[in-house]
Each structure stands twice: as structure tokens, then as C-alpha cells.
Design a protein around this motif. Structure first.
Motif, PDB file in Angstrom:
ATOM      1  N   GLY A 134       0.875  -1.046   0.058  1.00  0.00           N
ATOM      2  CA  GLY A 134       0.307  -0.238  -0.168  1.00  0.00           C
ATOM      3  C   GLY A 134       1.252   0.662   0.147  1.00  0.00           C
ATOM      4  N   SER A 135       2.292   1.257   0.145  1.00  0.00           N
ATOM      5  CA  SER A 135       2.861   1.793  -0.140  1.00  0.00           C
ATOM      6  C   SER A 135       3.724   2.446  -1.744  1.00  0.00           C
ATOM      7  N   GLY A 136       2.803   2.084  -2.404  1.00  0.00           N
ATOM      8  CA  GLY A 136       3.456   2.506  -4.063  1.00  0.00           C
ATOM      9  C   GLY A 136       4.278   2.249  -4.637  1.00  0.00           C
ATOM     10  N   LYS A 137       4.802   1.085  -4.119  1.00  0.00           N
ATOM     11  CA  LYS A 137       5.734  -0.339  -4.903  1.00  0.00           C
ATOM     12  C   LYS A 137       5.655   0.498  -5.717  1.00  0.00           C
ATOM     13  N   SER A 138       4.521  -0.145  -7.062  1.00  0.00           N
ATOM     14  CA  SER A 138       4.515  -0.614  -8.810  1.00  0.00           C
ATOM     15  C   SER A 138       4.603   1.024  -8.790  1.00  0.00           C
ATOM     16  N   ALA A 139       4.587   1.569  -8.460  1.00  0.00           N
ATOM     17  CA  ALA A 139       4.526   3.539  -9.726  1.00  0.00           C
ATOM     18  C   ALA A 139       6.270   3.729  -8.931  1.00  0.00           C
ATOM     19  N   ILE A 140       7.517   3.042  -8.380  1.00  0.00           N
ATOM     20  CA  ILE A 140       8.521   3.170  -8.631  1.00  0.00           C
ATOM     21  C   ILE A 140       8.999   3.325  -9.531  1.00  0.00           C
ATOM     22  N   TYR A 141       8.186   1.701 -10.139  1.00  0.00           N
ATOM     23  CA  TYR A 141       9.260   1.551 -11.397  1.00  0.00           C
ATOM     24  C   TYR A 141       8.120   1.930 -13.118  1.00  0.00           C
ATOM     25  N   GLN A 142       7.078   2.213 -12.682  1.00  0.00           N
ATOM     26  CA  GLN A 142       6.273   2.621 -12.979  1.00  0.00           C
ATOM     27  C   GLN A 142       6.653   3.883 -14.257  1.00  0.00           C
ATOM     28  N   VAL A 143       7.028   4.889 -12.998  1.00  0.00           N
ATOM     29  CA  VAL A 143       7.885   6.324 -13.330  1.00  0.00           C
ATOM     30  C   VAL A 143       8.646   6.117 -14.046  1.00  0.00           C
ATOM     31  N   PRO A 144       9.821   5.752 -14.026  1.00  0.00           N
ATOM     32  CA  PRO A 144      11.011   5.076 -14.762  1.00  0.00           C
ATOM     33  C   PRO A 144      11.017   4.999 -15.765  1.00  0.00           C
ATOM     34  N   ALA A 145       9.933   3.375 -16.093  1.00  0.00           N
ATOM     35  CA  ALA A 145       9.442   2.737 -17.281  1.00  0.00           C
ATOM     36  C   ALA A 145       9.111   3.651 -18.100  1.00  0.00           C
ATOM     37  N   LEU A 146       8.219   4.974 -18.246  1.00  0.00           N
ATOM     38  CA  LEU A 146       7.575   5.710 -19.114  1.00  0.00           C
ATOM     39  C   LEU A 146       8.840   7.053 -19.520  1.00  0.00           C
ATOM     40  N   LEU A 147       9.788   7.457 -18.730  1.00  0.00           N
ATOM     41  CA  LEU A 147      11.101   8.533 -18.612  1.00  0.00           C
ATOM     42  C   LEU A 147      12.461   7.561 -19.485  1.00  0.00           C
ATOM     43  N   LEU A 148      12.293   5.844 -19.314  1.00  0.00           N
ATOM     44  CA  LEU A 148      13.048   5.236 -19.954  1.00  0.00           C
ATOM     45  C   LEU A 148      12.919   4.767 -21.172  1.00  0.00           C
ATOM     46  N   ARG A 149      13.901   4.672 -22.122  1.00  0.00           N
ATOM     47  CA  ARG A 149      13.997   4.173 -24.033  1.00  0.00           C
ATOM     48  C   ARG A 149      13.790   2.573 -23.538  1.00  0.00           C
TER      49      ARG A 149
ATOM     50  N   SER B  71       6.447 -11.201 -11.834  1.00  0.00           N
ATOM     51  CA  SER B  71       5.042 -11.576 -10.744  1.00  0.00           C
ATOM     52  C   SER B  71       4.836 -12.437 -11.012  1.00  0.00           C
ATOM     53  N   PRO B  72       4.598 -13.094  -9.565  1.00  0.00           N
ATOM     54  CA  PRO B  72       5.178 -14.332  -9.422  1.00  0.00           C
ATOM     55  C   PRO B  72       3.392 -15.147  -9.209  1.00  0.00           C
ATOM     56  N   LEU B  73       1.818 -14.342 -10.066  1.00  0.00           N
ATOM     57  CA  LEU B  73       1.078 -15.059 -10.261  1.00  0.00           C
ATOM     58  C   LEU B  73       0.240 -14.406 -11.354  1.00  0.00           C
ATOM     59  N   ILE B  74      -0.362 -15.131 -11.810  1.00  0.00           N
ATOM     60  CA  ILE B  74      -1.554 -14.863 -13.127  1.00  0.00           C
ATOM     61  C   ILE B  74      -2.344 -13.840 -12.781  1.00  0.00           C
ATOM     62  N   ALA B  75      -3.099 -14.586 -11.702  1.00  0.00           N
ATOM     63  CA  ALA B  75      -4.497 -13.070 -11.471  1.00  0.00           C
ATOM     64  C   ALA B  75      -3.971 -11.533 -11.034  1.00  0.00           C
ATOM     65  N   LEU B  76      -2.218 -12.011 -10.512  1.00  0.00           N
ATOM     66  CA  LEU B  76      -1.604 -10.363  -9.707  1.00  0.00           C
ATOM     67  C   LEU B  76      -1.224  -9.638 -10.713  1.00  0.00           C
ATOM     68  N   GLN B  77      -0.804 -10.649 -12.560  1.00  0.00           N
ATOM     69  CA  GLN B  77      -0.268  -9.882 -13.637  1.00  0.00           C
ATOM     70  C   GLN B  77      -1.595  -9.258 -14.701  1.00  0.00           C
ATOM     71  N   ARG B  78      -2.911 -10.226 -14.465  1.00  0.00           N
ATOM     72  CA  ARG B  78      -3.584  -9.677 -15.261  1.00  0.00           C
ATOM     73  C   ARG B  78      -4.496  -8.399 -14.785  1.00  0.00           C
ATOM     74  N   ASP B  79      -4.382  -8.111 -13.149  1.00  0.00           N
ATOM     75  CA  ASP B  79      -4.921  -7.362 -12.358  1.00  0.00           C
ATOM     76  C   ASP B  79      -4.075  -5.892 -13.110  1.00  0.00           C
ATOM     77  N   GLN B  80      -2.796  -6.758 -13.349  1.00  0.00           N
ATOM     78  CA  GLN B  80      -1.718  -5.187 -13.002  1.00  0.00           C
ATOM     79  C   GLN B  80      -1.640  -4.452 -14.695  1.00  0.00           C
ATOM     80  N   VAL B  81      -2.259  -5.398 -15.254  1.00  0.00           N
ATOM     81  CA  VAL B  81      -2.103  -5.171 -17.146  1.00  0.00           C
ATOM     82  C   VAL B  81      -3.142  -4.555 -17.180  1.00  0.00           C
TER      83      VAL B  81
END
Length: 544
Positions: A45-60, A67-77
Motif C-alpha cells: 500500500g506504499s506505492g511500490k508499483s509507481a516506483i517502476y512505472q514512472v521511470p519506465a515511462l522515462l527510459l527508452r 510477478s509470481p501470480l497470473i491473476a496479479l499480472q492480469r490485474d496489473q495489466v
């Protein structure tokens, strides 16, 4: 060029809608955007996803998220697509056509995020196609799973360091909610992180009330009824953890008789049954899930009001990971542990397995006979071992210096010991790990039996000091705790020390009359301070 930190804040605001960033987020984002490796240990709940999503949009280049679970992957997608970000997932059910389209989109720069389990990255064709897309960022979610010290052990996580090299060595973000010092050290080692920026935020979850119920007088066949009666009194929803599968059915049945909508969950159920229980719990159609440790990872259900353990778990690491699934909405929640000292024997049994010398020798011999460039399929056929078992044994042999593991090939190390000798070395390493695992179980016993504030004990285990009693555990409510005196004298917390038998270590907790030391090779040990001083058991190493 816009300063990196300011660019991260701008992207977080514009792309993710974040008006402000939480402690640790900006430092981690900025480091990744500059190409640095990051290990971030932050509560759920402390925003770990944002940690990689922001630089991902800055990097080429695209971002690969493990991610260990298929259900979690699909939720994130789905969540990314709702923000108009192109994302895809890859699993065993993905058709050949979908795979081809996904990789073409990654290479063309049309898809930024690809989610997959580590088992997908064990496939040479997947690694080859991903490498062609030249990813700029590799994210390892639930990174504690890469460590055999961690909450759950997934052998395919062991290959991710080699996968990173095969992908062209992009920046790596290792993310987890809970990791004690040895887990963090092994994550860094196994992923091959290069001078990583470590962001370790507070472990405390003050809204979770901690209670231990000592069930000393309850026979083993009656403890289930005691647990069921206690759970039935709690406000749902909640999770009950048991150590063995057969107890899940007994407990859920007793709860059902008491009018509680309960279901059992364990790895022995069919996939469709597990998915059904998971879906009903998330939808609010179940009050309680009674489960082994197979349940809970990726569960982002904010209103879980309690987590009950019917038996003592194997370590504070797994215990804290599991109780952390309660109270994610910040409201009051309860963690209750039923403790019988006899149950420690079951956990010792679980940690007692060391690979037999004959099997280890057979694997080492198979690698030597195959010569350079062998692959796992051929070794599985030669040894008759499952993929999971073979991976674990090869990892031990690599740590013993006998084999070198890559993503596609397995090579014997020139000049390494003979297969039998290499197997003996590997078995010795496994034995040491077992002994260290048992020191973690001993720390779990100490948690259950402590007369001090339970939260202070748990946080100390993770290297975080709490001077005042928490006021929200059974020991504090009983008035049995007091303010911890300010440290004075030798061996303060985090001091490096040396023991003549156990070697080097670090003081992780210093109480009024005892020290808890995490030794590099001997694990957790609790020492009486008077004995340490009188017998000169420890020496400080200020320069180490």
C-alpha cells in the motif's frame, strides 16, 4: 535536460495522477531513471508499483515485470490499460499467435510493460525474444521469493540474475514488502545487483493488534475446535493459516457448522477450486479462508480484519508477511497466534530436509558427463528428477563451485572437485542453511514466549528499533512492558561483532539484559548480556 527527480515527479503527476509521493518513492524512482539498481522494501500500500512505472515511462525500451501470480499480472495489466498505457502478460496459456504479436509490439516500442512469472523466463525462446526488444528495466516483484531465506521458495527465481545478463543487463528493481537483513543480502547477491540504492521503509503496521494465545493445555485433537470457536467470534473477513493441508478441511468444516461462510485452500486442490475460493473471498462471498501458506500472495483485499495462525509458523519472516494481509485499509485489525511448544517440532521437521548425497552426486556426475553446454531437459531425462528438484540441486552445486548456470546452458566448472566431492560440499552448504533456518524458528519461539512488547520484538528482528511499547499487543495491554532504556555501553544495535565460534555478525536488537545477533553464517542467536560481558564472548568490529 530536465533534472531527473523533477522529471519523475512530473510523470508521476501527469501519468499516474499522484499529487504527492510517499517516503522513499522519489529516491527509488530517480535512481532507476538514472540506470541504477534499486532494492525497495516498503509495506503493502506504499506505492511500490509507481516506483517502476514512472521511470519506465522515462527510459527508452520496454519494462519486464516478474510477478509470481497470473491473476496479479492480469490485474496489473488491466490497471495500466485503464490509464492508456500499453501492457501485456505472458503465461503458459498464451497462444503462439499472441506471443508473436506481443514480442513484435515490444520490439516496435508499442508495448511498454510485459508481465510474466519467473517460470516463463526459464524458457530460452522467451529470453531470446525479450532480449531482441532491448528492455531498459527488469522489475522483480515479491523479490523475497528469490531467497531461500524468504517466505516461500520458487526455484525459478534463482535464474533471474542470469536472465538479467541475457537481456543485456537493464537496470533492476527488486521490490518486496517484507525482508529481514539476510533476505535483503541474498536478493542483492542472487540478482547480481550493482551498488544498489536500498530503500527500506518502516515495517511497522500499528493498526494490527498482536496477540499470542498459549494453548499449552489443549491436546492436538482439540486445538482445532479451540481455534474455530475463537475465529467464529471475530468480525469477518479473515484468513486462518494452518501448517498442514488436512487441517484446512477440518477447520473450515467446523466454521461452517458455526454459521461462518468458510472454505479450505491449499496447493493440493485443483486449479479451478483454488480460483473459485480466491474469487469468492475477494468478492465478499466468503467470510473466512482456511489455508496453508499457498494462499495470500497477491491478495490485495483491504478489509481483511484478522489473520489467525492455528500453529506457529517457521519464522518471523513468514509470520509478518502473512499477518500483513490484514488491515490494509488502515483500520483496526487483529493477528492472533495459537502457540503450543509441541508445534515447533513440526516446523523443525519441515526445515530438516537436506538433499541426499547419492542424488547430488548423480546430478554432479550428469553435468560432468554431458560436458559444456548441457541443458536442463537433457539433465532431467538423465537424472529422472523434476524441474523444481533439479533446479534446487543445481543451485547448491553452483554455490559449491562445481557448475556454472546460464539461461540456456549448464557448464561444469574447469578444475572443480570430482562429482562426489562437489556433492559433499553442496550437502554441507544445505546443512548449514538448515541450521540457520532453525535459528529463525527459534526467533519465532522467542516471539511467542516474550514478556516484552511483541511489536518491539518483531520490528527488532527486521532491524528496526522501537523504544516505546506499542500499546497494541497483548503484552502491552496486560501492562507487562515498559519503555526500553536508551542504549549505553558496548554492542549497540547495528554494531558489527565477532564471536569465536559463530564468526562475524550484526547486533539487530539490544535489550536491557540480552542481545540478538544475526551472524553471517550461523543465523540468529540470542545472548545474555551479562554472560557476553563476563566471558568476553563478543568483540566489536567498528571498522567492518
Amino acid at each position: 535536460m530536465e533534472e531527473t527527480g523533477a522529471a519523475c515527479e512530473r510523470v508521476a503527476r501527469q501519468a499516474l495522477g499522484l499529487a504527492g509521493l510517499r517516503p522513499g518513492q522519489l529516491a527509488a524512482m530517480t535512481a532507476l531513471a538514472r540506470g541504477r539498481d534499486v532494492l525497495a522494501v516498503m509495506p503493502t500500500g506504499s506505492g511500490k508499483s509507481a516506483i517502476y512505472q514512472v521511470p519506465a515511462l522515462l527510459l527508452r525500451g520496454p519494462t519486464v515485470v516478474v510477478s509470481p501470480l497470473i491473476a496479479l499480472q492480469r490485474d496489473q495489466v488491466e490497471a495500466l490499460r485503464e490509464r492508456d498505457e500499453e501492457a501485456a502478460s505472458l503465461d503458459a496459456g498464451t497462444s503462439a499467435g499472441e506471443r508473436r504479436t506481443t514480442f513484435e509490439s515490444l520490439r516496435a516500442g508499442e508495448t511498454e510493460f510485459l508481465f510474466c512469472a519467473p517460470e516463463q523466463l526459464a524458457r530460452p525462446d522467451v529470453v531470446r525474444d525479450l532480449a531482441a526488444a532491448e528492455p531498459s528495466l527488469l522489475v522483480v516483484d515479491e523479490a523475497h521469493l528469490i531467497s531461500s531465506w524468504g517466505h516461500d521458495f520458487r526455484p525459478d527465481y534463482l535464474r533471474l540474475g542470469a536472465v538479467a545478463e541475457a537481456l543485456g543487463r537493464p537496470a533492476i528493481a527488486a521490490l518486496t514488502a517484507t525482508a529481514a537483513p539476510p533476505v535483503r543480502a541474498e536478493i542483492v547477491e542472487r540478482l547480481g545487483l550493482r551498488e544498489p540504492v536500498e530503500i527500506v521503509q518502516g515495517f511497522d503496521r500499528p493498526n494490527i493488534s498482536l496477540t499470542v494465545r498459549r494453548a499449552l493445555d489443549d491436546p492436538a485433537d482439540e486445538i482445532v475446535s479451540t481455534v474455530a470457536a475463537a475465529v467464529a467470534e471475530r468480525a469477518a473477513p479473515g484468513i486462518v493459516y494452518t501448517a498442514v493441508r488436512r487441517q484446512t478441511g477440518r477447520l473450515s468444516g467446523l466454521l461452517g457448522e458455526a454459521g461462518v461462510r468458510a472454505a479450505a485452500y491449499h496447493a493440493g486442490l485443483r486449479r479451478s477450486e483454488r480460483d473459485d475460493v480466491h474469487g469468492r473471498f475477494m468478492a465478499g462471498d466468503l467470510d473466512v479462508v482456511v489455508a496453508t501458506s499457498a494462499f495470500g500472495m497477491g491478495i490485495d483485499k483491504p478489509d481483511v480484519r484478522f489473520v489467525v495462525h492455528a500453529e506457529v509458523p517457521g519464522s518471523p519472516d513468514s509470520y509478518y508477511q502473512e499477518i500483513g494481509r490484514a488491515g490494509r485499509d488502515g483500520e483496526a485489525a487483529w493477528a492472533v497466534l495459537f502457540y503450543r511448544p509441541e508445534d515447533l517440532g513440526l516446523q523443525r521437521y519441515f526445515t530438516g530436509a537436506v538433499p541426499d548425497l547419492e542424488t547430488l552426486t548423480a546430478v554432479a556426475q550428469a553435468v560432468a558427463d554431458a560436458g559444456p553446454g548441457s541443458d536442463r531437459r537433457a539433465l532431467r531425462e538423465r537424472t529422472g528428477l523434476s524441474s523444481r528438484r533439479l533446479t534446487m540441486l543445481l543451485d547448491l552445486l553452483e554455490r559449491a563451485g562445481a557448475v556454472r548456470l546460464g539461461t540456456r546452458r549448464i557448464d561444469p566448472v574447469p578444475g572443480s572437485p570430482a562429482p562426489h566431492t562437489a556433492a559433499e560440499l553442496a550437502r554441507e552448504l544445505a546443512g548449514r542453511r538448515r541450521d540457520v533456518e532453525r535459528t529463525r524458528l527459534e526467533m519465532m519461539r522467542r516471539y511467542a514466549e516474550t514478556g516484552d512488547c511483541r511489536r518491539r520484538f518483531l520490528l527488532g528482528y527486521f532491524g528496526e528499533q522501537l523504544s516505546d511499547p506499542c500499546g497494541n499487543c497483548d503484552r502491552c495491554r496486560a501492562g507487562a512492558t515498559g519503555q526500553q532504556q536508551e542504549e549505553s555501553g558496548p554492542f549497540p544495535a547495528h554494531a558489527r561483532v565477532e564471536h569465536r565460534t559463530w564468526g562475524s555478525g550484526e547486533v539487530i536488537q539490544r535489550g536491557e539484559d540480552r542481545l540478538t545477533v544475526l551472524f553471517d553464517t550461523a543465523g540468529y542467536r540470542e545472548l545474555q548480556l551479562d554472560a557476553v560481558l563476563e566471558q568476553h564472548l563478543l568483540t566489536e568490529n567498528p571498522g567492518s
